[in-house]
Design an enzyme around this catalytic site. Structure first.
Site, PDB file in Angstrom:
ATOM      1  N   ASN A   1       0.866  -1.184   0.000  1.00  0.00           N
ATOM      2  CA  ASN A   1       0.000   0.000   0.000  1.00  0.00           C
ATOM      3  C   ASN A   1       0.898   1.229   0.000  1.00  0.00           C
ATOM      4  O   ASN A   1       1.484   1.566   1.024  1.00  0.00           O
ATOM      5  CB  ASN A   1      -0.893  -0.039   1.257  1.00  0.00           C
TER       6      ASN A   1
ATOM      7  N   LYS B   1       0.087   4.235  -0.236  1.00  0.00           N
ATOM      8  CA  LYS B   1      -0.544   5.422   0.363  1.00  0.00           C
ATOM      9  C   LYS B   1      -0.324   6.633  -0.552  1.00  0.00           C
ATOM     10  O   LYS B   1      -0.275   6.465  -1.764  1.00  0.00           O
ATOM     11  CB  LYS B   1      -0.032   5.635   1.793  1.00  0.00           C
TER      12      LYS B   1
ATOM     13  N   HIS C   1      -9.425   1.249   5.007  1.00  0.00           N
ATOM     14  CA  HIS C   1      -8.150   1.448   5.713  1.00  0.00           C
ATOM     15  C   HIS C   1      -8.364   2.410   6.886  1.00  0.00           C
ATOM     16  O   HIS C   1      -9.156   3.347   6.790  1.00  0.00           O
ATOM     17  CB  HIS C   1      -7.097   2.004   4.750  1.00  0.00           C
TER      18      HIS C   1
ATOM     19  N   GLU D   1      -6.701   4.786   7.964  1.00  0.00           N
ATOM     20  CA  GLU D   1      -6.460   6.205   7.657  1.00  0.00           C
ATOM     21  C   GLU D   1      -7.688   6.818   6.988  1.00  0.00           C
ATOM     22  O   GLU D   1      -8.005   7.987   7.197  1.00  0.00           O
ATOM     23  CB  GLU D   1      -5.210   6.330   6.770  1.00  0.00           C
TER      24      GLU D   1
ATOM     25  N   GLU E   1      -4.935  -4.802  10.673  1.00  0.00           N
ATOM     26  CA  GLU E   1      -3.931  -3.762  10.870  1.00  0.00           C
ATOM     27  C   GLU E   1      -4.204  -3.013  12.173  1.00  0.00           C
ATOM     28  O   GLU E   1      -5.000  -2.067  12.196  1.00  0.00           O
ATOM     29  CB  GLU E   1      -3.971  -2.759   9.708  1.00  0.00           C
TER      30      GLU E   1
ATOM     31  N   GLY F   1       2.935   2.421  10.832  1.00  0.00           N
ATOM     32  CA  GLY F   1       3.883   3.517  10.693  1.00  0.00           C
ATOM     33  C   GLY F   1       4.629   3.873  11.966  1.00  0.00           C
ATOM     34  O   GLY F   1       5.270   4.920  12.044  1.00  0.00           O
TER      35      GLY F   1
ATOM     36  N   SER G   1       3.900  -1.902  10.275  1.00  0.00           N
ATOM     37  CA  SER G   1       5.350  -1.929  10.464  1.00  0.00           C
ATOM     38  C   SER G   1       6.001  -3.245  10.039  1.00  0.00           C
ATOM     39  O   SER G   1       6.954  -3.718  10.666  1.00  0.00           O
ATOM     40  CB  SER G   1       5.719  -1.583  11.916  1.00  0.00           C
TER      41      SER G   1
HETATM   42  P1  13P Z   1       3.298   0.543   7.579  1.00  0.00           P
HETATM   43  O1  13P Z   1       3.816  -0.733   6.978  1.00  0.00           O
HETATM   44  O2  13P Z   1       3.983   1.761   7.074  1.00  0.00           O
HETATM   45  O3  13P Z   1       3.241   0.458   9.084  1.00  0.00           O
HETATM   46  O4  13P Z   1       1.769   0.699   7.077  1.00  0.00           O
HETATM   47  C1  13P Z   1       0.900  -0.357   7.218  1.00  0.00           C
HETATM   48  C2  13P Z   1      -0.335  -0.025   6.484  1.00  0.00           C
HETATM   49  O5  13P Z   1      -1.119   0.816   6.882  1.00  0.00           O
HETATM   50  C3  13P Z   1      -0.596  -0.754   5.228  1.00  0.00           C
HETATM   51  O6  13P Z   1      -1.898  -0.531   4.788  1.00  0.00           O
END
Ligand code: 13P
Length: 255
Positions: free
Chosen positions: A9, A11, A94, A96, A166, A172, A213
């Protein structure tokens, strides 16, 4: 037997030019790795260019969001009709999007139905916050998200989608869950909820990823867990680390 699946992803990262350069760098290395499904999820604007580059490969392509209507006066939105033919997967719900863009359980459910109706494979994200985690509310929260996401779906539709667990506190932050911790939520809570709603065979058939992560250093720990079928990778999917993550996954769990 569930085929492992590693998805990146991206983002809101990489311009079209950067996306093209990166995919040129990694695509044939990824294609050499067998036994694991590989998926890249760039921004909407880079999908067409990346699709061109992935043409001769076995690498899947996904979007990061989608609206549930087919067309209409929805300024700024992208429909399943626009995505179908362009990509095979779509990340939905997601954390976010839930946190910053007002995504609701009900909206996620409508998007899942729309994606499935158009032959797109949803990657449905669920996960608890740090506060919920520390308050011992993970099971109740994640189970509720799964129930809301799957409302009205047939067992056959559920088997066709992918769930990504997640935990928000792991995204992150560099503080990944433990393999055993993620496996417990995925095996007991997510598969348990699906078994409750449908049956054990459906719960065992659906592919469930871990996200948060994930790195080349910890992917083996996740992939060696029986209920974890892959990863949804954020930050590390922007770098050649992604190839290492896919390679290690194939070594641990390739079919
Ligand atoms: P990270 O791998 O940067 O922690 O992000 C995970 C994520 O949100 C994947 O959708």
């Amino acid at each position: 037997m569930r085929t492992p699946i590693i998805a990146g992803n991206w983002k809101m990262h990489k311009t079209i030019e950067e996306a093209v350069a990166f995919v040129r760098e990694i695509r044939f290395k990824l294609t050499e790795i067998k036994g694991v499904d590989k998926v890249l999820c760039p921004s909407f604007v880079a999908l067409a260019a990346v699709k061109e580059l992935l043409g001769p490969t076995d690498i899947g392509l996904g979007a990061q969001n989608m609206y549930f209507e087919e067309k209409g006066a929805y300024t700024g939105e992208v429909s399943p009709l626009m995505l179908k033919g362009l990509c095979q997967y779509v990340i939905l719900g997601h954390s976010e999007r839930r946190a910053y863009f007002g995504e609701t359980d009900e909206g996620v459910n409508r998007k899942i139905k729309a994606a499935l109706a158009h032959g797109l494979t949803p990657i449905v994200c669920v996960g608890e916050s740090l506060e919920q985690h520390e308050a011992g509310q993970t099971e109740e929260w994640v189970s509720g998200q799964v129930r809301a996401a799957l409302a009205g779906l047939t067992a056959e539709q559920v088997r066709a989608l992918i769930i990504a667990y997640e935990p928000i506190w792991a995204i992150g932050t560099g503080k990944a869950a433990t393999g055993a911790g993620a496996n417990a939520v995925i095996g007991l809570t997510i598969r348990g909820t699906i078994a409750d709603l449908y049956d054990q065979a459906t719960a065992q058939a659906v592919r469930v990823q871990y996200g948060g992560s994930v790195s080349p250093a910890n992917i083996a720990e996740f992939m060696s867990q029986p209920d974890i079928d892959g990863a949804l990778v954020g930050g590390a999917s922007l770098k050649p680390d992604f190839v290492d993550i896919v390679r290690i996954s194939a070594e641990v769990k390739g079919v």
